[in-house]
Design a protein around this motif. Structure first.
Motif, PDB file in Angstrom:
ATOM      1  N   SER A  79      -1.613  91.921 -85.579  1.00  0.00           N
ATOM      2  CA  SER A  79      -1.757  93.322 -85.986  1.00  0.00           C
ATOM      3  C   SER A  79      -1.751  94.226 -84.764  1.00  0.00           C
ATOM      4  CB  SER A  79      -3.064  93.504 -86.764  1.00  0.00           C
ATOM      5  OG  SER A  79      -3.277  94.854 -87.087  1.00  0.00           O
ATOM      6  N   SER A  81      -0.379  98.169 -83.242  1.00  0.00           N
ATOM      7  CA  SER A  81       0.145  99.506 -83.530  1.00  0.00           C
ATOM      8  C   SER A  81       0.469 100.213 -82.226  1.00  0.00           C
ATOM      9  CB  SER A  81      -0.875 100.343 -84.310  1.00  0.00           C
ATOM     10  OG  SER A  81      -1.083  99.835 -85.604  1.00  0.00           O
ATOM     11  N   VAL A 104       6.575  97.022 -85.426  1.00  0.00           N
ATOM     12  CA  VAL A 104       5.153  97.306 -85.635  1.00  0.00           C
ATOM     13  C   VAL A 104       5.006  98.775 -86.013  1.00  0.00           C
ATOM     14  CG1 VAL A 104       4.437  95.535 -83.984  1.00  0.00           C
ATOM     15  CG2 VAL A 104       4.699  97.903 -83.221  1.00  0.00           C
ATOM     16  N   PRO A 105       3.895  99.146 -86.658  1.00  0.00           N
ATOM     17  CA  PRO A 105       3.694 100.556 -87.011  1.00  0.00           C
ATOM     18  C   PRO A 105       3.615 101.445 -85.775  1.00  0.00           C
ATOM     19  CG  PRO A 105       2.152  99.129 -88.191  1.00  0.00           C
ATOM     20  CD  PRO A 105       2.809  98.282 -87.150  1.00  0.00           C
ATOM     21  N   HIS A 107       2.028 105.083 -84.929  1.00  0.00           N
ATOM     22  CA  HIS A 107       1.155 106.154 -85.394  1.00  0.00           C
ATOM     23  C   HIS A 107       1.070 107.227 -84.311  1.00  0.00           C
ATOM     24  CE1 HIS A 107       0.073 103.607 -88.704  1.00  0.00           C
ATOM     25  NE2 HIS A 107      -0.504 102.708 -87.925  1.00  0.00           N
ATOM     26  N   LEU A 127      -2.719 108.585 -88.306  1.00  0.00           N
ATOM     27  CA  LEU A 127      -3.316 107.271 -88.525  1.00  0.00           C
ATOM     28  C   LEU A 127      -3.667 107.128 -89.998  1.00  0.00           C
ATOM     29  CD1 LEU A 127      -5.820 107.150 -85.531  1.00  0.00           C
ATOM     30  CD2 LEU A 127      -3.732 105.793 -85.743  1.00  0.00           C
ATOM     31  N   CYS A 139      -6.651  97.720 -87.004  1.00  0.00           N
ATOM     32  CA  CYS A 139      -5.654  97.245 -86.049  1.00  0.00           C
ATOM     33  C   CYS A 139      -6.344  96.359 -85.018  1.00  0.00           C
ATOM     34  CB  CYS A 139      -5.000  98.456 -85.380  1.00  0.00           C
ATOM     35  SG  CYS A 139      -3.824  98.062 -84.097  1.00  0.00           S
ATOM     36  N   ALA A 142      -4.293  98.342 -80.416  1.00  0.00           N
ATOM     37  CA  ALA A 142      -3.609  99.635 -80.405  1.00  0.00           C
ATOM     38  C   ALA A 142      -3.102  99.893 -79.000  1.00  0.00           C
ATOM     39  CB  ALA A 142      -4.543 100.753 -80.850  1.00  0.00           C
TER      40      ALA A 142
END
Length: 227
Positions: A79, A81, A104-105, A107, A127, A139, A142
């Motif tokens: 996980s 971000s 990956v995300p 934000h 977010l 997450c 990050a």
């Protein structure tokens, strides 16, 4: 001579990176090259940082085009971000996406420094609203992307926002940082934050600009100098 940097601050010594940084500092470097240099430096710093922060884990078996079976590798944590700080952090996103084996995300956080106080003001935050769902954190890792750490206020505000969101661990990737700002960002969460930069500049002006620094990276990237 300043005291040694804290152990959670890492300054690259890669010779290619240092040469590219000297090109990026120049006032005569055009916007197209600024974009390329930011990407290249982020790629090198990101490669060094992720090589220390991430680990590999055996994945499922697969086959090559010739039919030979092999063991795949997966990265941990799963996980991750990316969190670019608008605007200039956008110039680093593609480089880190290139390094990671899977999407990956991303934000975005919008932060600017109030001109008089130099304090950070948040004007945009996309977010996800949840902090945890079903016991899982928002997450595991990050990655804050911001080319310049000046006073450290913006970086610390981003770190605090991500902590409140539920990030377990944060790494900050920057091109250059002021000595004072880098120290303050690293001290904001000593056990949960690592700062990775290409260079640290000693002097910070009364207007919050690094000397020699890079100028305003957002303006240089998006041709808004003199706005």
């Amino acid at each position: 001579m300043s005291a040694p940097l804290p152990p959670n601050v890492h300054v690259s010594q890669h010779p290619c990176l240092l040469a590219k940084l000297s090109q990026l500092r120049s006032h005569s470097t055009p916007a197209r090259e600024v974009k390329t240099l930011i990407h290249d430096i982020a790629l090198i710093v990101g490669c060094e940082a992720l090589g220390k922060v991430l680990t590999s884990n055996p994945g499922p078996t697969d086959k090559t085009p010739l039919g030979f079976e092999y063991q795949t590798s997966e990265i941990l944590p799963a996980s991750i971000s990316l969190v670019p700080i608008l605007r200039s952090g956008l110039g680093m996103v593609e480089a880190i996406q290139t390094l990671l084996p899977s999407p990956v995300p991303v934000h975005h956080l919008g932060l600017y420094r109030e001109p008089e106080t130099l304090h950070p003001v948040e004007y945009y935050n996309n977010l996800p609203n949840h902090i945890s769902v079903g016991g899982s954190t928002a997450c595991s890792l990050a990655i804050i992307l911001d080319p310049v750490i000046a006073t450290g206020g913006t970086c610390m505000a981003a770190i605090e926002t991500l902590r409140q969101w539920g990030a377990e661990r944060i790494i900050v990737l920057a091109v250059v940082g002021a000595d004072k700002g880098v120290r303050e960002a690293a001290a904001s969460w000593p056990d949960g934050v690592e700062v990775w930069v290409a260079a640290v500049d000693e002097e910070l002006t009364t207007h919050g600009m690094l000397n020699p620094g890079l100028g305003d990276v957002g303006d240089r990237l998006f041709l808004t100098i003199g706005k």
